[in-house]
Design a protein around this motif. Sequence first.
Motif, PDB file in Angstrom:
ATOM      1  N   THR A 162       0.834  -1.204   0.000  1.00  0.00           N
ATOM      2  CA  THR A 162       0.000   0.000   0.000  1.00  0.00           C
ATOM      3  C   THR A 162       0.868   1.252   0.000  1.00  0.00           C
ATOM      4  O   THR A 162       0.638   2.190  -0.780  1.00  0.00           O
ATOM      5  CB  THR A 162      -0.926   0.010   1.233  1.00  0.00           C
ATOM      6  OG1 THR A 162      -1.749  -1.156   1.216  1.00  0.00           O
ATOM      7  CG2 THR A 162      -1.819   1.246   1.237  1.00  0.00           C
ATOM      8  N   PRO A 187      -7.248  -9.806  -9.728  1.00  0.00           N
ATOM      9  CA  PRO A 187      -8.191  -9.366  -8.692  1.00  0.00           C
ATOM     10  C   PRO A 187      -8.263 -10.374  -7.556  1.00  0.00           C
ATOM     11  O   PRO A 187      -8.162 -11.580  -7.767  1.00  0.00           O
ATOM     12  CB  PRO A 187      -9.525  -9.302  -9.454  1.00  0.00           C
ATOM     13  CG  PRO A 187      -9.165  -9.209 -10.894  1.00  0.00           C
ATOM     14  CD  PRO A 187      -7.884  -9.971 -11.039  1.00  0.00           C
ATOM     15  N   GLY A 188      -8.403  -9.880  -6.344  1.00  0.00           N
ATOM     16  CA  GLY A 188      -8.557 -10.759  -5.191  1.00  0.00           C
ATOM     17  C   GLY A 188      -7.266 -11.156  -4.513  1.00  0.00           C
ATOM     18  O   GLY A 188      -7.282 -11.619  -3.378  1.00  0.00           O
ATOM     19  N   SER A 190      -3.971 -10.355  -2.502  1.00  0.00           N
ATOM     20  CA  SER A 190      -3.747  -9.271  -1.537  1.00  0.00           C
ATOM     21  C   SER A 190      -2.746  -8.231  -2.035  1.00  0.00           C
ATOM     22  O   SER A 190      -2.927  -7.034  -1.784  1.00  0.00           O
ATOM     23  CB  SER A 190      -3.286  -9.841  -0.194  1.00  0.00           C
ATOM     24  OG  SER A 190      -2.060 -10.534  -0.319  1.00  0.00           O
ATOM     25  N   THR A 192      -2.314  -7.275  -5.087  1.00  0.00           N
ATOM     26  CA  THR A 192      -3.060  -6.459  -6.039  1.00  0.00           C
ATOM     27  C   THR A 192      -3.931  -5.450  -5.310  1.00  0.00           C
ATOM     28  O   THR A 192      -3.901  -4.241  -5.595  1.00  0.00           O
ATOM     29  CB  THR A 192      -3.954  -7.337  -6.929  1.00  0.00           C
ATOM     30  OG1 THR A 192      -3.140  -8.203  -7.714  1.00  0.00           O
ATOM     31  CG2 THR A 192      -4.821  -6.489  -7.860  1.00  0.00           C
ATOM     32  N   GLU A 193      -4.706  -5.931  -4.366  1.00  0.00           N
ATOM     33  CA  GLU A 193      -5.642  -5.055  -3.658  1.00  0.00           C
ATOM     34  C   GLU A 193      -4.912  -4.006  -2.829  1.00  0.00           C
ATOM     35  O   GLU A 193      -5.354  -2.854  -2.741  1.00  0.00           O
ATOM     36  CB  GLU A 193      -6.570  -5.889  -2.770  1.00  0.00           C
ATOM     37  CG  GLU A 193      -7.377  -6.946  -3.532  1.00  0.00           C
ATOM     38  CD  GLU A 193      -8.139  -6.379  -4.733  1.00  0.00           C
ATOM     39  OE1 GLU A 193      -8.636  -5.225  -4.656  1.00  0.00           O
ATOM     40  OE2 GLU A 193      -8.232  -7.095  -5.761  1.00  0.00           O
ATOM     41  N   ASP A 194      -3.772  -4.366  -2.242  1.00  0.00           N
ATOM     42  CA  ASP A 194      -3.005  -3.394  -1.462  1.00  0.00           C
ATOM     43  C   ASP A 194      -2.425  -2.304  -2.355  1.00  0.00           C
ATOM     44  O   ASP A 194      -2.399  -1.122  -1.973  1.00  0.00           O
ATOM     45  CB  ASP A 194      -1.877  -4.102  -0.707  1.00  0.00           C
ATOM     46  CG  ASP A 194      -2.375  -4.928   0.463  1.00  0.00           C
ATOM     47  OD1 ASP A 194      -3.543  -4.764   0.847  1.00  0.00           O
ATOM     48  OD2 ASP A 194      -1.591  -5.746   0.998  1.00  0.00           O
ATOM     49  N   ILE A 196      -3.629  -1.303  -5.242  1.00  0.00           N
ATOM     50  CA  ILE A 196      -4.748  -0.455  -5.667  1.00  0.00           C
ATOM     51  C   ILE A 196      -5.159   0.473  -4.525  1.00  0.00           C
ATOM     52  O   ILE A 196      -5.470   1.661  -4.745  1.00  0.00           O
ATOM     53  CB  ILE A 196      -5.935  -1.317  -6.128  1.00  0.00           C
ATOM     54  CG1 ILE A 196      -5.586  -2.029  -7.437  1.00  0.00           C
ATOM     55  CG2 ILE A 196      -7.192  -0.450  -6.324  1.00  0.00           C
ATOM     56  CD1 ILE A 196      -6.642  -3.002  -7.915  1.00  0.00           C
ATOM     57  N   SER A 197      -5.139  -0.043  -3.302  1.00  0.00           N
ATOM     58  CA  SER A 197      -5.486   0.774  -2.141  1.00  0.00           C
ATOM     59  C   SER A 197      -4.547   1.972  -2.014  1.00  0.00           C
ATOM     60  O   SER A 197      -4.978   3.098  -1.740  1.00  0.00           O
ATOM     61  CB  SER A 197      -5.433  -0.080  -0.872  1.00  0.00           C
ATOM     62  OG  SER A 197      -5.664   0.701   0.271  1.00  0.00           O
ATOM     63  N   GLU A 212     -11.950   4.772 -12.818  1.00  0.00           N
ATOM     64  CA  GLU A 212     -11.877   3.313 -12.684  1.00  0.00           C
ATOM     65  C   GLU A 212     -11.244   2.655 -13.905  1.00  0.00           C
ATOM     66  O   GLU A 212     -10.553   1.638 -13.781  1.00  0.00           O
ATOM     67  CB  GLU A 212     -13.273   2.729 -12.455  1.00  0.00           C
ATOM     68  CG  GLU A 212     -13.836   2.961 -11.067  1.00  0.00           C
ATOM     69  CD  GLU A 212     -13.101   2.166 -10.006  1.00  0.00           C
ATOM     70  OE1 GLU A 212     -12.544   1.093 -10.333  1.00  0.00           O
ATOM     71  OE2 GLU A 212     -13.056   2.624  -8.850  1.00  0.00           O
ATOM     72  N   LYS A 217      -6.331  -4.755 -14.121  1.00  0.00           N
ATOM     73  CA  LYS A 217      -5.888  -5.876 -13.276  1.00  0.00           C
ATOM     74  C   LYS A 217      -6.311  -7.209 -13.897  1.00  0.00           C
ATOM     75  O   LYS A 217      -7.487  -7.530 -13.959  1.00  0.00           O
ATOM     76  CB  LYS A 217      -6.411  -5.739 -11.849  1.00  0.00           C
ATOM     77  CG  LYS A 217      -7.879  -5.431 -11.682  1.00  0.00           C
ATOM     78  CD  LYS A 217      -8.228  -5.292 -10.195  1.00  0.00           C
ATOM     79  CE  LYS A 217      -9.692  -4.942  -9.993  1.00  0.00           C
ATOM     80  NZ  LYS A 217     -10.039  -4.842  -8.557  1.00  0.00           N
TER      81      LYS A 217
END
Length: 336
Positions: A162, A187-188, A190, A192-194, A196-197, A212, A217
Motif C-alpha cells: 500500500t 483481482p482478489g 492481496s 493487487t488489492e493493497d 490499488i489501495s 476506474e 488488473k
Amino acid sequence: MAATIKDVAKRAGVSIATVSKMLNGGNVLSENREAIEQAINELNYRVNTVARGMKTRRTMTVGVLIPSLADYYGLSVLSHIDRTLFENGYSTIICDYDENDSEGASKKLELLLNKQVDGIVMQPINVRKRDLSQVVAQGTPLVFIDVGVSGSAYDSVVIDNTEISKKITSMCIKKGHHDVGILVGAPGVSTTEDRISGYMSAHKKFGILPREELIYKVDVSEKSGYQGMKYLLELPKRPTAVFTAGHDLTVGALAYLNEVGMSIPRDISFVGFETQTISRIYHPKLTIGIQPVEQIGQTAALMLIERMREEYNGVARKIKLSAVVDVGASVVAPLT
C-alpha cells in the motif's frame, strides 16, 4: 576407508557430540567450528544424510514452493533463501506450481512432505487455507513470502504494498499528472488489492477522483503488461503517466511502447517495478519501485530455521518490509 564422525572429533580435539551438534545446525563455539571444519576438509569427511535422517528424524532439507520458476520475484527471492539455508547446513528442494490449478499447490506440498522436508518456504498465490491441511496435520514449519493465506497461522514476510503504491502515485500527481494509469496483478490477490489501495489513497490525499478505467488488473505476466498498456493508450482519454506494479508487467508495457514508437517521458511518463537492470540500460533511466528481495529471502529463511530448531514456538509473526523508489528521469510534467 571413509572417515567417520569419530575421526573428525579426534582430529578436531572435540567430542563426538560437539561435531554432531554442528553438523545438525546447532551452535558451537567459533574455535570448535573452525577446528571441525578443518578436520572435515583434511579427512574429506562426508555426512551420511540418510543415516543422520533416520537417527535425528531430520533431513536438513527445506522445500521452497513458488508459482513459477520463470517469475522474476520468485527466482530473485529464491536465490537468497537458498544461500541463507545453505549457510546454516540445509539443502533445498525447489518446486513450482500452477496457480490457476485449484489442486496445484496442495499436490506439490504433498510431494515435499513425502520427501520428509524439515520445513517449507512458500509464495502462496491463489492458495486457500484448506490447501495447507497436510502441512497442519504433520506439524511441518512453514513460512510465507509475498502474501499470506487468509485464516492460516504461519509466519510471513511481505512488503508494504500500500505504501509503495501510494508513494509512486503521489510522485506522479505532484508532477501534475491527474490521469495516472496502473497495471497490477489478478483481482482478489492481496498484493493487487493493497497496491490499488495505495493508488486510491494517493488520489484521495490530493482531492482527485480516480477514473476506474485507468486500473487494469488481470495478472502479472508480460502478456498482461503488453495488453494493459495497449488498453490504456487506446482509451478516449488516455493516461499521461503509467505505473506498472510488477517486473513482468513492466517488461510487457515497455515492449508495447517500443512497438508503437512512444518515447518515455516525452510521450508518456512511466514508473516500473523490480526491474533495476532494465532501468539502468534504458534511456533515460526509468524510475522504479524496488523490493528488498535479499532481505525478504534472508528473513524468511531465518524465521523458518528458528521454527525448525524450535528456537521460537510462539504466535505467527508477520514481518512487513519497506520498498523504495529509485528515482530516474522517466516522470516529468505532462504536456499541456
